[in-house]
Design a protein around this motif. Structure first.
Motif, PDB file in Angstrom:
ATOM      1  N   THR A  78      42.085  50.918  52.190  1.00 21.61           N
ATOM      2  CA  THR A  78      43.022  49.831  51.889  1.00 21.61           C
ATOM      3  C   THR A  78      44.443  50.359  51.797  1.00 21.61           C
ATOM      4  O   THR A  78      45.378  49.746  52.332  1.00 21.61           O
ATOM      5  CB  THR A  78      42.618  49.125  50.579  1.00 21.61           C
ATOM      6  N   ALA A  92      44.320  38.316  45.755  1.00 20.22           N
ATOM      7  CA  ALA A  92      42.939  37.988  46.114  1.00 20.22           C
ATOM      8  C   ALA A  92      42.271  39.163  46.832  1.00 20.22           C
ATOM      9  O   ALA A  92      41.081  39.431  46.620  1.00 20.22           O
ATOM     10  CB  ALA A  92      42.907  36.735  46.986  1.00 20.22           C
ATOM     11  N   SER A  93      43.023  39.869  47.665  1.00 21.88           N
ATOM     12  CA  SER A  93      42.489  41.046  48.347  1.00 21.88           C
ATOM     13  C   SER A  93      42.082  42.112  47.334  1.00 21.88           C
ATOM     14  O   SER A  93      40.994  42.692  47.426  1.00 21.88           O
ATOM     15  CB  SER A  93      43.519  41.637  49.306  1.00 21.88           C
ATOM     16  N   LEU A  95      41.389  41.679  44.170  1.00 24.84           N
ATOM     17  CA  LEU A  95      40.268  41.173  43.385  1.00 24.84           C
ATOM     18  C   LEU A  95      38.955  41.324  44.163  1.00 24.84           C
ATOM     19  O   LEU A  95      37.950  41.797  43.627  1.00 24.84           O
ATOM     20  CB  LEU A  95      40.497  39.706  43.006  1.00 24.84           C
ATOM     21  N   GLY A  96      38.968  40.947  45.438  1.00 27.49           N
ATOM     22  CA  GLY A  96      37.776  41.072  46.272  1.00 27.49           C
ATOM     23  C   GLY A  96      37.324  42.516  46.419  1.00 27.49           C
ATOM     24  O   GLY A  96      36.128  42.824  46.293  1.00 27.49           O
ATOM     25  N   ILE A  97      38.261  43.400  46.653  1.00 23.40           N
ATOM     26  CA  ILE A  97      37.935  44.827  46.783  1.00 23.40           C
ATOM     27  C   ILE A  97      37.377  45.354  45.461  1.00 23.40           C
ATOM     28  O   ILE A  97      36.391  46.099  45.434  1.00 23.40           O
ATOM     29  CB  ILE A  97      39.168  45.630  47.224  1.00 23.40           C
ATOM     30  N   LEU A  99      35.770  43.638  43.155  1.00 24.32           N
ATOM     31  CA  LEU A  99      34.418  43.115  42.961  1.00 24.32           C
ATOM     32  C   LEU A  99      33.400  43.844  43.836  1.00 24.32           C
ATOM     33  O   LEU A  99      32.292  44.147  43.388  1.00 24.32           O
ATOM     34  CB  LEU A  99      34.391  41.613  43.246  1.00 24.32           C
ATOM     35  N   ILE A 100      33.773  44.112  45.079  1.00 21.36           N
ATOM     36  CA  ILE A 100      32.875  44.860  45.967  1.00 21.36           C
ATOM     37  C   ILE A 100      32.636  46.262  45.417  1.00 21.36           C
ATOM     38  O   ILE A 100      31.506  46.753  45.383  1.00 21.36           O
ATOM     39  CB  ILE A 100      33.433  44.930  47.400  1.00 21.36           C
TER      40      ILE A 100
END
Length: 114
Positions: A78, A92-93, A95-97, A99-100
């Motif tokens: 990233t 949001a990016s 947050l998504g990263i 969570l993954i």
């Protein structure tokens, strides 16, 4: 002596991460495998990555090796995407990263069969 060998296995894991980072950047540069040198470089980098990942797993447990490889690889990929490839990133990016990354660590440490 066994402890010294374990450090070597983590060195192999670091080399696997670096191979993945290089391979992923070259994959981006290959423009869908339409540019020869980045395509060949990406394939070689991924082969090298998997070789060193396999070597590290001689002593590092699969769940630990994969969590480290995946997590560090995702975060550094990233960073490379933002700073080298100038790709946009937003909350949001992140947050998504996150969570993954958390899901990968949780599954690796507490998933089925552990």
């Amino acid at each position: 002596m066994k402890r010294r060998k374990a450090y070597g296995e983590y060195l192999f894991l670091l080399l696997a991460i670096l191979g993945e980072l290089l391979g992923t950047s070259l994959l981006r540069a290959s423009e869908g495998f339409s540019v020869l040198l980045p395509t060949v470089g990406a394939i070689f980098s991924y082969m090298t990555c998997l070789y060193f990942l396999a070597l590290s797993m001689k002593t590092v447990n699969l769940n630990i090796a994969y969590a480290i490889w995946c997590g560090i690889g995702m975060v550094l990929t990233t960073i490379i995407a933002v700073y080298i490839w100038k790709e946009p990133v937003n909350l949001a990016s992140f947050l998504g990263i996150g969570l993954i990354l958390m899901g990968t660590v949780i599954l690796s440490l507490y998933g089925a069969g552990h």
